[in-house]
Design a protein around this motif. Structure first.
Motif, PDB file in Angstrom:
ATOM      1  N   VAL A  46       5.311 -46.985  15.504  1.00 21.97           N
ATOM      2  CA  VAL A  46       5.085 -46.895  14.057  1.00 21.97           C
ATOM      3  C   VAL A  46       6.391 -47.225  13.349  1.00 21.97           C
ATOM      4  O   VAL A  46       7.484 -46.988  13.885  1.00 21.97           O
ATOM      5  N   TYR A 228       1.729 -38.712   7.333  1.00 24.28           N
ATOM      6  CA  TYR A 228       2.175 -39.827   8.168  1.00 24.28           C
ATOM      7  C   TYR A 228       1.660 -41.163   7.626  1.00 24.28           C
ATOM      8  O   TYR A 228       2.362 -42.170   7.641  1.00 24.28           O
ATOM      9  N   THR A 229       0.395 -41.181   7.192  1.00 26.96           N
ATOM     10  CA  THR A 229      -0.206 -42.380   6.609  1.00 26.96           C
ATOM     11  C   THR A 229      -1.089 -41.952   5.447  1.00 26.96           C
ATOM     12  O   THR A 229      -1.390 -40.761   5.281  1.00 26.96           O
ATOM     13  N   ASP A 273       3.647 -45.329   7.528  1.00 26.85           N
ATOM     14  CA  ASP A 273       2.269 -45.810   7.370  1.00 26.85           C
ATOM     15  C   ASP A 273       2.104 -47.184   8.007  1.00 26.85           C
ATOM     16  O   ASP A 273       2.635 -48.186   7.517  1.00 26.85           O
ATOM     17  N   ASP A 274       1.325 -47.238   9.094  1.00 28.46           N
ATOM     18  CA  ASP A 274       1.065 -48.508   9.778  1.00 28.46           C
ATOM     19  C   ASP A 274      -0.329 -49.041   9.474  1.00 28.46           C
ATOM     20  O   ASP A 274      -0.805 -49.965  10.128  1.00 28.46           O
ATOM     21  N   THR A 275      -0.997 -48.465   8.457  1.00 29.48           N
ATOM     22  CA  THR A 275      -2.313 -48.948   8.065  1.00 29.48           C
ATOM     23  C   THR A 275      -2.171 -50.192   7.186  1.00 29.48           C
ATOM     24  O   THR A 275      -1.089 -50.468   6.658  1.00 29.48           O
ATOM     25  N   GLY A 278      -0.507 -49.255   3.873  1.00 31.24           N
ATOM     26  CA  GLY A 278       0.943 -49.147   3.908  1.00 31.24           C
ATOM     27  C   GLY A 278       1.627 -50.489   4.008  1.00 31.24           C
ATOM     28  O   GLY A 278       2.643 -50.747   3.345  1.00 31.24           O
TER      29      GLY A 278
END
Length: 335
Positions: A46, A228-229, A273-275, A278
């Motif tokens: 991440v 985290y996200t 945030d790896d979405t 993000g």
């Protein structure tokens, strides 16, 4: 505040960290600190982000600092002689030269010595590893975090690793004695002009702090690891691992939900945030010099609308799912 004089928020990509999938998404399954130390079966990478806050009169402020080269390149040496040497893996961090905090600042015409204040969201190592580069800066953080700096997580790991904080001489703990903001019973207006308002979001750590930043027509909530996200707003459906009291963490997320519902102009900026949300938000802020375009804002709001319902329950299609390495390794991805 018009766009020419508005505060800007510039994401700084300061490496990445390899974490167990359960740490990010296993909180509802009872994933614990013991699991964190022993689970070596399913990892994900991440991003780590710090944020440069450019204020038109107060100058540059940094929110978190990311990691330092020694943490990534000599992990065992950096943490040698402490429990942290054994608690995490040697390849926990990855920090290319162009993602070091000083290199990231230089991309935006800044040097570490230009930064007059550093806001520390919390004392975890991926947020304070490069703090020694700012010995001249005032370090702002929640008082509960400051007072817990020598306490132990799980009775083993110090909340603040002394090597990372040893150079700080100008601590500024804040008490959140200012007015209510949304669901938060107190706040701290950093400059007295409403542009950067600190909010207490404890749970992930004892005094975790988030920052509500006005970006002209928009506002951004910089959460550190309080989320985290963005999808972690759906705390009843997806939850990160907790090392402290679950109820304190959940209460903070409920307050962030309230703020998010109250402020339709708000976007959410966690550190990891790896979405797609993000990624789009970081990319657009970088493309527009710390300002958010109308096109990106509309796309972000559409993402939110298709991710949560009005009660912040998660769309089943947006539930995270671990995708294992097809070659059989331990490093997978999230779908």
């Amino acid at each position: 505040m018009d766009s020419s004089t508005a505060v800007r928020v510039i994401p700084l990509r300061v490496g990445r960290t390899k974490v167990p999938y359960g740490q990010f998404y296993g909180g509802l399954d009872g994933y614990s600190g013991l699991d964190l130390a022993t689970d070596k079966s399913a990892f994900i990478w991440v991003p780590i982000h710090a944020y440069l806050i450019e204020h038109p009169s107060e100058g540059p402020v940094l929110l978190d600092t990311g990691i330092c080269p020694a943490q990534a390149e000599d992990h065992a040496g950096y943490y040698g002689g402490t429990v942290l040497e054994y608690f995490t893996d040697d390849d926990e961090y990855d920090l290319p030269a162009d993602q070091r905090i000083e290199a990231q600042l230089a991309l935006h015409g800044r040097r570490p010595e230009d930064v007059s204040r550093v806001i520390v969201t919390h004392f975890h190592e991926d947020h304070i590893g490069s703090l020694p580069l700012f010995p001249h800066a005032e370090v702002v953080l929640g008082r509960a975090e400051y007072e817990a700096r020598d306490s132990l997580i799980l009775g083993l790991v110090p909340l603040a690793y002394k090597r990372s904080v040893a150079g700080v001489t100008r601590w500024r703990p804040v008490d959140f004695a200012g007015p209510e903001v949304g669901g938060f019973s107190g706040s701290h207006d950093l400059f007295g002009d409403g542009s950067v308002v600190l909010l207490p979001t404890p749970g992930h750590s004892p005094g975790s702090t988030s920052a509500l930043v006005s970006l002209g027509e928009r506002r951004a909530l910089l959460t550190g690891d309080a989320l985290y996200t963005v999808r972690h707003l759906a705390v009843d459906d997806v939850r990160q691992m907790q090392t402290g009291a679950d109820d304190l963490f959940i209460d903070s997320v409920r307050r962030m939900q309230w703020l998010h519902r109250l402020l339709p102009d708000l976007v959410v900026l966690p550190a990891h945030d790896d979405t797609p949300y993000g990624e789009l938000l970081v990319r657009d802020l970088l493309a527009h010099d710390g300002r958010l375009s109308q096109e990106a804002f509309a796309e972000l709001k559409e993402y939110e609308a298709t991710t949560f319902d009005a009660a912040y329950r998660l769309n089943p299609a947006r539930r995270p799912r671990y995708v294992a390495d097809p070659a059989g390794g331990t490093l997978g991805s999230v779908a």
